[in-house]
Design a protein around this motif. Structure first.
Motif, PDB file in Angstrom:
ATOM      1  N   ALA A   1       0.841  -1.200   0.000  1.00 42.48           N
ATOM      2  CA  ALA A   1       0.000   0.000   0.000  1.00 42.48           C
ATOM      3  C   ALA A   1       0.877   1.252   0.000  1.00 42.48           C
ATOM      4  O   ALA A   1       2.029   1.223   0.423  1.00 42.48           O
ATOM      5  CB  ALA A   1      -0.908  -0.010   1.229  1.00 42.48           C
ATOM      6  N   ASP A   2       0.312   2.345  -0.484  1.00 41.74           N
ATOM      7  CA  ASP A   2       1.021   3.639  -0.500  1.00 41.74           C
ATOM      8  C   ASP A   2       2.394   3.506  -1.160  1.00 41.74           C
ATOM      9  O   ASP A   2       3.418   3.948  -0.629  1.00 41.74           O
ATOM     10  CB  ASP A   2       1.172   4.193   0.923  1.00 41.74           C
ATOM     11  N   ARG A   3       2.398   2.896  -2.333  1.00 41.64           N
ATOM     12  CA  ARG A   3       3.649   2.657  -3.047  1.00 41.64           C
ATOM     13  C   ARG A   3       4.332   3.968  -3.421  1.00 41.64           C
ATOM     14  O   ARG A   3       3.682   4.970  -3.712  1.00 41.64           O
ATOM     15  CB  ARG A   3       3.394   1.844  -4.318  1.00 41.64           C
ATOM     16  N   GLN A   4       5.657   3.930  -3.414  1.00 44.12           N
ATOM     17  CA  GLN A   4       6.470   5.026  -3.922  1.00 44.12           C
ATOM     18  C   GLN A   4       6.918   4.679  -5.350  1.00 44.12           C
ATOM     19  O   GLN A   4       6.846   3.526  -5.769  1.00 44.12           O
ATOM     20  CB  GLN A   4       7.685   5.249  -3.025  1.00 44.12           C
ATOM     21  N   VAL A   5       7.380   5.660  -6.073  1.00 40.42           N
ATOM     22  CA  VAL A   5       7.825   5.418  -7.443  1.00 40.42           C
ATOM     23  C   VAL A   5       8.981   4.418  -7.436  1.00 40.42           C
ATOM     24  O   VAL A   5       9.914   4.530  -6.629  1.00 40.42           O
ATOM     25  CB  VAL A   5       8.253   6.737  -8.119  1.00 40.42           C
ATOM     26  N   PRO A   6       8.940   3.379  -8.283  1.00 41.11           N
ATOM     27  CA  PRO A   6      10.050   2.418  -8.318  1.00 41.11           C
ATOM     28  C   PRO A   6      11.365   3.095  -8.700  1.00 41.11           C
ATOM     29  O   PRO A   6      11.390   4.054  -9.480  1.00 41.11           O
ATOM     30  CB  PRO A   6       9.621   1.413  -9.395  1.00 41.11           C
ATOM     31  N   VAL A   7      12.447   2.600  -8.139  1.00 40.74           N
ATOM     32  CA  VAL A   7      13.773   3.119  -8.493  1.00 40.74           C
ATOM     33  C   VAL A   7      14.013   2.948  -9.984  1.00 40.74           C
ATOM     34  O   VAL A   7      14.668   3.781 -10.623  1.00 40.74           O
ATOM     35  CB  VAL A   7      14.863   2.390  -7.672  1.00 40.74           C
ATOM     36  N   ALA A   8      13.466   1.883 -10.571  1.00 43.91           N
ATOM     37  CA  ALA A   8      13.643   1.642 -12.001  1.00 43.91           C
ATOM     38  C   ALA A   8      13.016   2.736 -12.855  1.00 43.91           C
ATOM     39  O   ALA A   8      13.418   2.916 -14.018  1.00 43.91           O
ATOM     40  CB  ALA A   8      13.049   0.288 -12.380  1.00 43.91           C
ATOM     41  N   MET A   9      12.050   3.467 -12.326  1.00 40.18           N
ATOM     42  CA  MET A   9      11.491   4.608 -13.057  1.00 40.18           C
ATOM     43  C   MET A   9      12.405   5.813 -12.960  1.00 40.18           C
ATOM     44  O   MET A   9      12.432   6.656 -13.860  1.00 40.18           O
ATOM     45  CB  MET A   9      10.110   4.958 -12.504  1.00 40.18           C
ATOM     46  N   LEU A  10      13.153   5.910 -11.875  1.00 36.60           N
ATOM     47  CA  LEU A  10      14.048   7.051 -11.669  1.00 36.60           C
ATOM     48  C   LEU A  10      15.382   6.866 -12.396  1.00 36.60           C
ATOM     49  O   LEU A  10      16.024   7.843 -12.761  1.00 36.60           O
ATOM     50  CB  LEU A  10      14.306   7.242 -10.173  1.00 36.60           C
ATOM     51  N   ALA A  11      15.801   5.616 -12.563  1.00 38.42           N
ATOM     52  CA  ALA A  11      17.088   5.332 -13.223  1.00 38.42           C
ATOM     53  C   ALA A  11      16.918   4.116 -14.139  1.00 38.42           C
ATOM     54  O   ALA A  11      17.512   3.066 -13.918  1.00 38.42           O
ATOM     55  CB  ALA A  11      18.177   5.082 -12.188  1.00 38.42           C
ATOM     56  N   PRO A  12      16.113   4.236 -15.192  1.00 38.66           N
ATOM     57  CA  PRO A  12      15.840   3.080 -16.055  1.00 38.66           C
ATOM     58  C   PRO A  12      17.060   2.584 -16.812  1.00 38.66           C
ATOM     59  O   PRO A  12      17.097   1.431 -17.235  1.00 38.66           O
ATOM     60  CB  PRO A  12      14.770   3.608 -17.023  1.00 38.66           C
ATOM     61  N   GLU A  13      18.067   3.444 -16.953  1.00 40.90           N
ATOM     62  CA  GLU A  13      19.256   3.065 -17.735  1.00 40.90           C
ATOM     63  C   GLU A  13      20.214   2.166 -16.969  1.00 40.90           C
ATOM     64  O   GLU A  13      21.118   1.563 -17.562  1.00 40.90           O
ATOM     65  CB  GLU A  13      19.995   4.327 -18.194  1.00 40.90           C
ATOM     66  N   ARG A  14      20.006   2.002 -15.655  1.00 40.60           N
ATOM     67  CA  ARG A  14      20.970   1.231 -14.859  1.00 40.60           C
ATOM     68  C   ARG A  14      20.310   0.309 -13.834  1.00 40.60           C
ATOM     69  O   ARG A  14      21.008  -0.313 -13.042  1.00 40.60           O
ATOM     70  CB  ARG A  14      21.936   2.179 -14.139  1.00 40.60           C
ATOM     71  N   THR A  15      18.987   0.214 -13.856  1.00 41.80           N
ATOM     72  CA  THR A  15      18.283  -0.562 -12.831  1.00 41.80           C
ATOM     73  C   THR A  15      17.664  -1.829 -13.399  1.00 41.80           C
ATOM     74  O   THR A  15      16.976  -1.792 -14.427  1.00 41.80           O
ATOM     75  CB  THR A  15      17.182   0.283 -12.165  1.00 41.80           C
ATOM     76  N   ILE A  16      17.890  -2.936 -12.703  1.00 38.95           N
ATOM     77  CA  ILE A  16      17.205  -4.200 -12.987  1.00 38.95           C
ATOM     78  C   ILE A  16      16.135  -4.368 -11.918  1.00 38.95           C
ATOM     79  O   ILE A  16      16.433  -4.433 -10.726  1.00 38.95           O
ATOM     80  CB  ILE A  16      18.173  -5.393 -12.967  1.00 38.95           C
ATOM     81  N   TYR A  17      14.891  -4.411 -12.352  1.00 34.09           N
ATOM     82  CA  TYR A  17      13.736  -4.477 -11.448  1.00 34.09           C
ATOM     83  C   TYR A  17      13.214  -5.901 -11.412  1.00 34.09           C
ATOM     84  O   TYR A  17      13.059  -6.551 -12.459  1.00 34.09           O
ATOM     85  CB  TYR A  17      12.654  -3.525 -11.945  1.00 34.09           C
ATOM     86  N   LEU A  18      12.911  -6.404 -10.197  1.00 34.21           N
ATOM     87  CA  LEU A  18      12.456  -7.782 -10.024  1.00 34.21           C
ATOM     88  C   LEU A  18      11.177  -7.824  -9.200  1.00 34.21           C
ATOM     89  O   LEU A  18      11.065  -7.140  -8.179  1.00 34.21           O
ATOM     90  CB  LEU A  18      13.522  -8.613  -9.300  1.00 34.21           C
ATOM     91  N   THR A  19      10.225  -8.631  -9.639  1.00 32.13           N
ATOM     92  CA  THR A  19       9.032  -8.893  -8.839  1.00 32.13           C
ATOM     93  C   THR A  19       8.538 -10.296  -9.150  1.00 32.13           C
ATOM     94  O   THR A  19       9.024 -10.952 -10.072  1.00 32.13           O
ATOM     95  CB  THR A  19       7.939  -7.842  -9.078  1.00 32.13           C
ATOM     96  N   THR A  20       7.556 -10.774  -8.357  1.00 26.78           N
ATOM     97  CA  THR A  20       7.123 -12.163  -8.455  1.00 26.78           C
ATOM     98  C   THR A  20       5.653 -12.288  -8.085  1.00 26.78           C
ATOM     99  O   THR A  20       5.084 -11.389  -7.444  1.00 26.78           O
ATOM    100  CB  THR A  20       7.964 -13.047  -7.523  1.00 26.78           C
TER     101      THR A  20
END
Length: 464
Positions: A280-299
């Motif tokens: 709940a009350d999610r913050q912006v993913p780091v991958a949105m702030l630095a898409p050129e260097r971030t690997i985002y994982l979820t399941t």
């Protein structure tokens, strides 16, 4: 007494990991019995023709595995391997009258079983034969990746199907990402209290893991900047959205500050967002702030049902070849049938419905925990599936776990979650979802509260 040394001819790179493995085997098969004093770092280095630094790393690994212990002025001694459980938690729910607060899993109900059974019955309808006749494409089938775009939007991440690689869950993705971004001897930085599989994974891959100072909002940007100026690091590992053992939500500004430091020092970022839209009350993913260097994982295994081992890795396109190669090494490809089940649930809304149910239920569990633990210091957030409990004065993690076991309560100790050189936190992690019945969950939390109220001196005799 003859001092045992491993055969240096059998050592393989990375040398510290190979040496630790050989010593661990000698302990398990009895060649190094309990109480045996190991050679000093310098003596072992001279005998094997290795550096003292390599020996230190090997001994540190053995200490983290609870196979040896060391004291200044006394040296390093072998511990009894039978006295230590190598797992940070119970691998299956306890039966009978036990209360398992150790394993991190979502709450489930009869509707979960019914939905999964129905999905299996519906599976043959319109099923593409390539899902069971083919072992390619390694990145996942196009339809599954396209559904991932929709699911990740619910996590706050805007991306394209071309940037998505299917995985068998976050652990699968973590292994692939770490091995794609690093080489043995490289350094990964994280918070001092971190994901237990990051600790063991870095050890297995021959990577250095450095735990950085934190505050209530997560890693201190100054600590990250200072480390990168003084030493070399390749990857920043983040658990910004309740996935940390301490169940914290990192504010957006802290995420932006860490991204600025990562860009300044050219760090890649691995963002573990295992709980996805349950948060709940999610913050912006780091991958949105630095898409050129971030690997985002979820399941899906933390959002819907534990057995749905499917997930998404979203990454910069220039990293796709390296990540695909590692996906092949660590499992060839995500299991297409599991990905098909997940895709159907994403498209028909079942996955989102179950994630929303999970969020509501965890909030109810949080309220129960807050009532039972009122007056005690603990860390947690509504919709997080666990909480972090620092122990009151007089308790140690070991004595607390031992006495809890007498009450048939299992909890997770702090040690597996600590980055190397992090001092013991004298804390335990409590899962809010592993006991399915809410009344039994409340009973378990009441037992924990009762232990905190009881003077430790009064229970030691019962604990041993």
């Amino acid at each position: 007494m003859t001092i045992w040394y491993p055969d240096p001819a059998t050592l393989t790179p990375p040398l510290h990991a190979s040496l630790a493995k050989m010593i661990a085997k000698a302990i398990s098969d009895g060649r190094l019995p309990k109480g045996t004093q190991l050679p000093t770092h310098r003596k072992m280095a001279e005998e094997l023709g290795l550096s003292v630094h390599t020996i230190s790393k090997a001994y540190d690994s053995l200490r983290r595995q609870k196979l040896i212990d060391g004291q200044v002025g006394r040296g390093s001694y072998v511990l009894d391997p039978d006295e230590h459980d190598g797992q940070p938690f119970q691998l299956s729910s306890e039966k009978g009258q036990g209360f398992d607060l150790s394993i991190l899993r979502p709450v489930f109900s009869q509707q979960h079983a019914d939905r999964f059974q129905q999905a299996l019955r519906d599976l043959p309808e319109g099923l593409d034969p390539s899902y069971y006749l083919s072992c390619r494409p390694n990145v996942g089938h196009d339809a599954h990746r396209a559904a991932g775009v929709k699911w990740l939007q619910g996590c706050g991440l805007e991306t394209s199907a071309e940037r998505i690689i299917m995985t068998n869950g976050v652990s699968h993705g973590m292994s692939a990402a770490l091995s794609a971004l690093t080489r043995p001897g490289d350094t990964v930085v994280s918070s001092q209290i971190t994901h237990h599989l990051l600790v063991s994974g870095c050890s297995y891959l021959g990577l250095n893991l450095a735990g950085l100072e934190v505050d209530a909002e997560g890693i201190l940007p100054d600590a990250l900047d200072r480390y990168c100026r003084e030493k070399s690091a390749k990857v920043l590992f983040l658990l910004p959205s309740l996935a940390s053992p301490t169940a914290e939500m990192m504010p957006e500004q802290r995420r932006r500050d860490l991204v600025d430091v990562a860009r300044r020092h050219d760090l890649h970022i691995i963002e573990n967002d295992a709980f996805g839209p349950v948060v709940a009350d999610r913050q912006v993913p780091v991958a949105m702030l630095a898409p050129e260097r971030t690997i985002y994982l979820t399941t899906f295994s933390k959002c819907t049902v534990s057995g749905l081992r499917a997930g998404y890795m979203a990454a910069p396109e220039h990293l796709a070849p390296a990540l695909t190669g590692r996906i092949v090494v660590f499992g060839w490809m995500a299991t297409p049938l599991m990905c098909e089940l997940a895709t159907r649930w994403v498209l028909d809304g079942t996955a989102a419905e179950l994630a929303q149910w999970q969020q509501r239920t965890l909030m109810e569990r949080f309220e129960i925990a807050a009532r039972e633990l009122q007056g005690w210091q603990w860390r947690g957030t509504p919709s997080a599936p666990h909480l972090w409990l620092p122990l009151t004065e007089g308790w140690t993690t070991g004595t607390f776990i031992s006495y809890a076991r007498q009450l048939q309560v299992a909890v997770a100790p702090d040690a597996p979650f600590l980055a190397p050189k992090t001092p013991p936190q004298n804390a335990v992690r409590l899962s809010l979802g592993s006991i399915q019945d809410p009344e039994r969950f409340q009973q378990a939390m009441g037992l924990i509260a009762g232990m905190l109220k009881r003077p430790p001196e009064g229970v030691m005799q019962l604990a041993y």
